[in-house]
Design an enzyme around this catalytic site. Sequence first.
Site, short mmCIF file in Angstrom:
data_model
loop_
_atom_site.label_atom_id
_atom_site.label_comp_id
_atom_site.label_asym_id
_atom_site.label_seq_id
_atom_site.Cartn_x
_atom_site.Cartn_y
_atom_site.Cartn_z
N ASN A 45 38.60 39.58 34.21
CA ASN A 45 37.66 40.20 34.51
C ASN A 45 36.72 41.63 34.31
OD1 ASN A 45 36.69 42.85 36.60
ND2 ASN A 45 39.05 43.44 36.87
N CYS B 200 33.82 47.03 40.30
CA CYS B 200 33.22 45.55 40.27
C CYS B 200 32.63 44.94 41.92
CB CYS B 200 34.70 45.38 40.28
SG CYS B 200 35.86 45.28 39.48
N HIS C 287 34.21 38.50 43.43
CA HIS C 287 34.53 39.17 41.89
C HIS C 287 35.47 38.20 41.29
CE1 HIS C 287 35.83 41.89 39.05
NE2 HIS C 287 36.72 42.35 39.70
C1 LIG Z 1 48.25 43.33 38.11
C2 LIG Z 1 48.55 41.73 38.78
C3 LIG Z 1 48.39 40.49 37.87
C4 LIG Z 1 50.12 42.21 38.45
O1 LIG Z 1 50.87 41.43 39.47
P1 LIG Z 1 52.67 41.79 40.04
O2 LIG Z 1 52.61 39.98 40.24
O3 LIG Z 1 51.79 41.95 40.86
O4 LIG Z 1 53.37 42.35 39.03
P2 LIG Z 1 53.41 43.43 38.53
O5 LIG Z 1 53.06 44.56 38.51
O6 LIG Z 1 55.13 43.32 39.72
O7 LIG Z 1 54.70 43.19 38.21
C5 LIG Z 1 55.92 42.36 37.53
C6 LIG Z 1 56.81 42.10 36.41
O8 LIG Z 1 55.91 42.03 35.08
C7 LIG Z 1 55.57 42.86 34.40
N1 LIG Z 1 54.35 42.84 33.57
C8 LIG Z 1 53.21 43.66 34.22
N2 LIG Z 1 52.40 42.92 32.98
C9 LIG Z 1 52.93 42.06 32.23
C10 LIG Z 1 52.54 41.24 30.79
N3 LIG Z 1 50.77 41.39 30.70
N4 LIG Z 1 53.10 40.20 30.66
C11 LIG Z 1 54.21 39.85 30.65
N5 LIG Z 1 55.17 40.97 32.44
C12 LIG Z 1 53.80 41.97 32.96
C13 LIG Z 1 55.93 44.58 34.93
O9 LIG Z 1 56.30 45.16 34.47
C14 LIG Z 1 57.02 44.10 36.37
O10 LIG Z 1 58.15 43.76 35.58
P3 LIG Z 1 59.36 44.54 36.57
O11 LIG Z 1 59.75 43.68 37.60
O12 LIG Z 1 60.30 44.20 35.42
O13 LIG Z 1 59.42 45.45 36.82
C15 LIG Z 1 48.53 42.23 40.16
O14 LIG Z 1 49.15 42.66 40.59
C16 LIG Z 1 47.06 42.14 40.14
O15 LIG Z 1 45.98 40.64 39.99
N6 LIG Z 1 45.91 43.11 40.87
C17 LIG Z 1 45.15 43.48 40.93
C18 LIG Z 1 44.25 44.11 39.54
C19 LIG Z 1 43.22 43.79 39.73
O16 LIG Z 1 42.89 43.03 40.36
N7 LIG Z 1 42.18 45.09 38.93
C20 LIG Z 1 41.25 44.87 39.75
C21 LIG Z 1 40.58 45.87 40.83
S1 LIG Z 1 39.05 44.87 41.04
#
Ligand SMILES: CC(C)(COP(=O)(O)OP(=O)(O)OC[C@H]1O[C@@H](n2cnc3c(N)ncnc32)[C@H](O)[C@@H]1OP(=O)(O)O)[C@@H](O)C(=O)NCCC(=O)NCCS
Length: 326
Positions: free
Chosen positions: A283, A113, A253
């Site tokens: 993204n 990215c 980004h």
């Molecule tokens: C991926 C992201 C949106 C997840 O958000 P978060 O607040 O960290 O959520 P978590 O991963 O802790 O998941 C929370 C819950 O939602 C659930 N969940 C995950 N994806 C889900 C979806 N699409 N829909 C519904 N629930 C979902 C998980 O299973 C988890 O459930 P649990 O608590 O029962 O285990 C966030 O971590 C993020 O944006 N990270 C950076 C990603 C990124 O930028 N990547 C590219 C870098 S260039």
Amino acid sequence: MAQTVIIGTGSKVPSRVVTNADLEKMVDTTDEWITTRSGIKERRIVTAGETNSYLATEAARRALEAADLTPQDISLIIVATMTPDMPMPSVACLVQKNLGAIQAGAFDISATCSGFLYALTVADRFIKADPRQKILVIGSEVLSAKVNWQDRTTCVLFGDGAGAVVVTGSQEGDRGILTTHLRADGSLWELLTLKGCGSRYPIDSDLPREEFFIRMNGREVFKNAVRAMESVALETLAEMGLKGEDLDLLITHQANIRIIEFLRERLAIPAEKVFINIHKYGNTSAASIPLALDEAVRTGRLKEGDLLLMVAFGGGFTWASVLMKW
Ligand SMILES: CC(C)(COP(=O)(O)OP(=O)(O)OC[C@H]1O[C@@H](n2cnc3c(N)ncnc32)[C@H](O)[C@@H]1OP(=O)(O)O)[C@@H](O)C(=O)NCCC(=O)NCCS
């Protein structure tokens, strides 16, 4: 000394829109979860015939048109991508062929990215060596081909698209790229991966099927992204004796609205100076900054003389910044 200026921008996204409501029918998710956790409402996904090199070529054509140049004026094509049409040839070579850019060298850069800012930094050094050159810098991705559409933790986040700029040298005052910073930490590589189909795990290896798609530890990626982008942004501003409030526009980004918001707060930048289009495209990895840049230019958000900071973070990990006077 000549400064590197951007003299044209362009972008191309697939016409097919996939909304959060569409994803609700594919995996166990909701519009509410996706919107509150990521800020994404919809993304563009390719249909048959829309390859990475096609998107990159169309974005490049628009950037050339904006710069009032022909493909024969271009001496180098750099494409930042992690989803090339194929490992060989590079997307840049396919773009070179499609455009008929017969005077140009061409290569791809792999920095996930952060790829567009890495490519822009490389182009900046080529321009410093010969300011007469005209270089196409493109960020282009078809992430939908590398997303596991059964994995709700990743498939809701990514989209396809391409953005391009033309750079050259200018002696016009202090306009152009003022400073660039590239950073990496390979020790954290396992937090964000696409392991399959490289030479370590060929197609007949016993790597589990899910490893042939993007996988990540979202929480850890989130924390590292905020930390790294804040540190490189502050370092960039400090080097130039600037503060966040001196910026006219921040383009980061577009990975997650909450990451962008954290960064905005840490840099003390008012909301109206932060460009956001993640709700429309998700993204798009290396394409996200040039897509945003093109939109900012075409909608008048970015004007001549504006101080623009671009900051990116991605798998590897890689992160980068480019500060420029538009
Ligand atoms: C991926 C992201 C949106 C997840 O958000 P978060 O607040 O960290 O959520 P978590 O991963 O802790 O998941 C929370 C819950 O939602 C659930 N969940 C995950 N994806 C889900 C979806 N699409 N829909 C519904 N629930 C979902 C998980 O299973 C988890 O459930 P649990 O608590 O029962 O285990 C966030 O971590 C993020 O944006 N990270 C950076 C990603 C990124 O930028 N990547 C590219 C870098 S260039």
